[in-house]
Scaffold this active site. Structure first.
Site, PDB file in Angstrom:
ATOM      1  N   ARG A 224       0.850  -1.188   0.000  1.00 36.67           N
ATOM      2  CA  ARG A 224       0.000   0.000   0.000  1.00 36.67           C
ATOM      3  C   ARG A 224       0.889   1.243   0.000  1.00 36.67           C
ATOM      4  NH1 ARG A 224      -3.423  -2.825  -1.503  1.00 36.67           N
ATOM      5  NH2 ARG A 224      -5.450  -3.316  -0.573  1.00 36.67           N
ATOM      6  N   HIS A 272      -0.745   0.167  -9.870  1.00 38.18           N
ATOM      7  CA  HIS A 272      -1.417  -0.747  -8.927  1.00 38.18           C
ATOM      8  C   HIS A 272      -1.935  -1.984  -9.673  1.00 38.18           C
ATOM      9  CE1 HIS A 272      -3.672  -0.985  -4.852  1.00 38.18           C
ATOM     10  NE2 HIS A 272      -3.420  -2.202  -5.322  1.00 38.18           N
TER      11      HIS A 272
HETATM   12  N1  LIG Z   1      -0.487  -4.197  -5.235  1.00 34.87           N
HETATM   13  C1  LIG Z   1      -1.437  -5.095  -5.376  1.00 34.87           C
HETATM   14  O1  LIG Z   1      -1.946  -5.304  -6.480  1.00 34.87           O
HETATM   15  C2  LIG Z   1      -1.874  -5.908  -4.179  1.00 34.87           C
HETATM   16  C3  LIG Z   1      -2.680  -7.041  -4.392  1.00 34.87           C
HETATM   17  C4  LIG Z   1      -3.052  -7.813  -3.298  1.00 34.87           C
HETATM   18  C5  LIG Z   1      -2.631  -7.460  -2.028  1.00 34.87           C
HETATM   19  N2  LIG Z   1      -1.848  -6.360  -1.851  1.00 34.87           N
HETATM   20  C6  LIG Z   1      -1.367  -5.997  -0.501  1.00 34.87           C
HETATM   21  O2  LIG Z   1      -0.602  -7.076   0.001  1.00 34.87           O
HETATM   22  C7  LIG Z   1      -0.858  -7.185   1.400  1.00 34.87           C
HETATM   23  C8  LIG Z   1      -0.456  -8.554   1.912  1.00 34.87           C
HETATM   24  O3  LIG Z   1      -1.373  -9.534   1.448  1.00 34.87           O
HETATM   25  P1  LIG Z   1      -1.400 -11.012   2.060  1.00 34.87           P
HETATM   26  O4  LIG Z   1      -2.559 -11.714   1.450  1.00 34.87           O
HETATM   27  O5  LIG Z   1      -0.056 -11.644   1.952  1.00 34.87           O
HETATM   28  O6  LIG Z   1      -1.676 -10.666   3.601  1.00 34.87           O
HETATM   29  P2  LIG Z   1      -1.634 -11.646   4.874  1.00 34.87           P
HETATM   30  O7  LIG Z   1      -1.804 -13.052   4.433  1.00 34.87           O
HETATM   31  O8  LIG Z   1      -2.584 -11.074   5.865  1.00 34.87           O
HETATM   32  O9  LIG Z   1      -0.129 -11.503   5.428  1.00 34.87           O
HETATM   33  C9  LIG Z   1       0.316 -10.373   6.108  1.00 34.87           C
HETATM   34  C10 LIG Z   1       1.724 -10.629   6.636  1.00 34.87           C
HETATM   35  O10 LIG Z   1       2.211  -9.423   7.240  1.00 34.87           O
HETATM   36  C11 LIG Z   1       2.632  -9.713   8.570  1.00 34.87           C
HETATM   37  N3  LIG Z   1       2.397  -8.544   9.452  1.00 34.87           N
HETATM   38  C12 LIG Z   1       1.226  -7.886   9.653  1.00 34.87           C
HETATM   39  N4  LIG Z   1       1.409  -6.892  10.569  1.00 34.87           N
HETATM   40  C13 LIG Z   1       2.715  -6.947  10.925  1.00 34.87           C
HETATM   41  C14 LIG Z   1       3.508  -6.212  11.843  1.00 34.87           C
HETATM   42  N5  LIG Z   1       2.999  -5.200  12.558  1.00 34.87           N
HETATM   43  N6  LIG Z   1       4.803  -6.558  11.986  1.00 34.87           N
HETATM   44  C15 LIG Z   1       5.338  -7.579  11.280  1.00 34.87           C
HETATM   45  N7  LIG Z   1       4.641  -8.329  10.379  1.00 34.87           N
HETATM   46  C16 LIG Z   1       3.342  -7.999  10.218  1.00 34.87           C
HETATM   47  C17 LIG Z   1       1.809 -10.887   9.018  1.00 34.87           C
HETATM   48  O11 LIG Z   1       2.450 -11.522  10.105  1.00 34.87           O
HETATM   49  P3  LIG Z   1       1.829 -12.865  10.750  1.00 34.87           P
HETATM   50  O12 LIG Z   1       2.093 -13.944   9.707  1.00 34.87           O
HETATM   51  O13 LIG Z   1       2.601 -13.065  11.978  1.00 34.87           O
HETATM   52  O14 LIG Z   1       0.363 -12.618  10.939  1.00 34.87           O
HETATM   53  C18 LIG Z   1       1.768 -11.718   7.728  1.00 34.87           C
HETATM   54  O15 LIG Z   1       2.938 -12.482   7.604  1.00 34.87           O
HETATM   55  C19 LIG Z   1      -2.362  -6.868   1.500  1.00 34.87           C
HETATM   56  O16 LIG Z   1      -2.731  -6.462   2.797  1.00 34.87           O
HETATM   57  C20 LIG Z   1      -2.524  -5.740   0.488  1.00 34.87           C
HETATM   58  O17 LIG Z   1      -2.329  -4.497   1.113  1.00 34.87           O
HETATM   59  C21 LIG Z   1      -1.468  -5.580  -2.901  1.00 34.87           C
END
Ligand SMILES: NC(=O)c1ccc[n+]([C@@H]2O[C@H](COP(=O)([O-])OP(=O)(O)OC[C@H]3O[C@@H](n4cnc5c(N)ncnc54)[C@H](OP(=O)(O)O)[C@@H]3O)[C@@H](O)[C@H]2O)c1
Length: 309
Positions: A224, A272
């Site tokens: 983001r 994006h």
């Molecule tokens: N650019 C694009 O087109 C696009 C597309 C899709 C998604 N995204 C972005 O990608 C992000 C990640 O997606 P995802 O599906 O992989 O999310 P996810 O499965 O919820 O994984 C989030 C990861 O971040 C870690 N995390 C969260 N808060 C943290 C903190 N304070 N300190 C350290 N680690 C932290 C979590 O740790 P834990 O494992 O310990 O919970 C987890 O490993 C989404 O939230 C979205 O913003 C972007």
């Protein structure tokens, strides 16, 4: 069969293919585009809905976000009894892996410099670089970050990862918690951001954290825009501490025409698009989860609203 009432409220999304896909996947479903005054539904399929939607739809049991990131959704007042469900992968992880691998490889192999030499009619070689000198650190080892960390290993880059709770991933040197962030950054040269946007991660890519990367650091932000302090990135590029950045997400989207990222020679931007929501995969996942909720099964992909992701 008891009918299922689903309200569809997605901005910037053509509704028809989603409605017909959901009706096919859930034949007993009554699926309709939300309009003010619409009957109460049990389930909602949403993307960037207005607050008015939740103010009216007070009987929702499940809210299905057609994306992985729920930061914008959680800024709204949601019906307390409803579970919030995000997309898990649904075809996004492989796209994210290919986007990040191309950005890492383009930088490591200096393909932009080759392209510009070729445009200038020059047949020049650059000295091969050592991949051990380009450890890649992935912030966030969730659904997308773990897949990216795995994909990078195919190209034999050293891979590190940072998450909130401990994680074990084959071939990845993992770190967890705020206390280990500096160690992780100090061993990273190419930093990939795949964290969710929460109060704890807003502006996490700043002068201090990016300044801790190895000299010649490179940033790839695919999570983001509000994770990054734009001025701090520009200052670290100007000082030469960072070599460049690939950015897919921005604080304001579309990126305003006057923003310096558009023209910066060391910054590559994309609109994006690193991992797009794929309709068929998403419909299949949402339909499966609605059926699981109705059976009372436990569900993967539930958002922890208090935690923010
Ligand atoms: N650019 C694009 O087109 C696009 C597309 C899709 C998604 N995204 C972005 O990608 C992000 C990640 O997606 P995802 O599906 O992989 O999310 P996810 O499965 O919820 O994984 C989030 C990861 O971040 C870690 N995390 C969260 N808060 C943290 C903190 N304070 N300190 C350290 N680690 C932290 C979590 O740790 P834990 O494992 O310990 O919970 C987890 O490993 C989404 O939230 C979205 O913003 C972007």
């Amino acid at each position: 069969m008891t009918p299922i009432h689903i309200s569809f409220c997605c901005t910037n999304t053509a509704p028809e293919p989603w409605l017909s896909g959901l009706r096919t996947a859930l034949p007993q479903a009554d699926v309709a585009v939300w309009q003010p005054g619409a009957p109460l539904a049990e389930y909602a399929v949403v993307w960037a809905p207005p607050q008015a939607f939740f103010d009216e739809q007070i009987a929702l049991k499940g809210i299905f976000n057609i994306g992985a990131g729920v930061d914008a959704l959680l800024n709204l007042r949601l019906p307390a009894q409803a579970v919030v469900v995000r997309l898990e992968d649904a075809g996004m992880a492989v796209q994210m892996a290919e986007y990040v691998c191309q950005a890492v490889i383009r930088h490591f192999r200096e393909f932009d410099a080759y392209a510009s030499d070729i445009r200038a009619g020059q047949w020049t070689f650059r000295k091969p670089r050592q991949r051990e000198d380009f450890p890649v650190g992935v912030l966030g080892l969730g659904v997308l970050g773990a897949r990216v960390a795995q994909a990078l290993q195919v190209f034999e880059f050293p891979v590190l990862g940072w998450s909130r709770s401990p994680k074990a991933l084959d071939g990845v040197q993992t770190f967890f918690g705020q206390a280990r962030l500096d160690d992780f950054l100090a061993q990273t040269r190419v930093l990939v951001n795949l964290l969710p946007l929460t109060p704890a991660t807003t502006s996490i890519l700043n002068r201090d954290t990016l300044g801790r990367l190895k000299p010649g650091g490179y940033l790839i932000n695919v999570a983001r825009g509000a994770h990054l302090v734009d001025a701090d990135l520009l200052a670290l590029l100007d000082s030469g501490h960072l070599a460049g950045a690939t950015l897919d997400v921005f604080r304001t989207e579309p990126l305003p025409p006057e923003h310096p990222f558009w023209q910066h020679p060391a910054i590559t931007i994309t609109p994006h698009t690193s991992a797009r929501t794929l309709r068929d995969e998403s419909i299949a996942q949402i339909a499966g989860k609605i059926a699981a909720l109705r059976r009372g099964d436990t569900l993967a992909g539930l958002v922890n609203v208090a935690r923010g992701y």
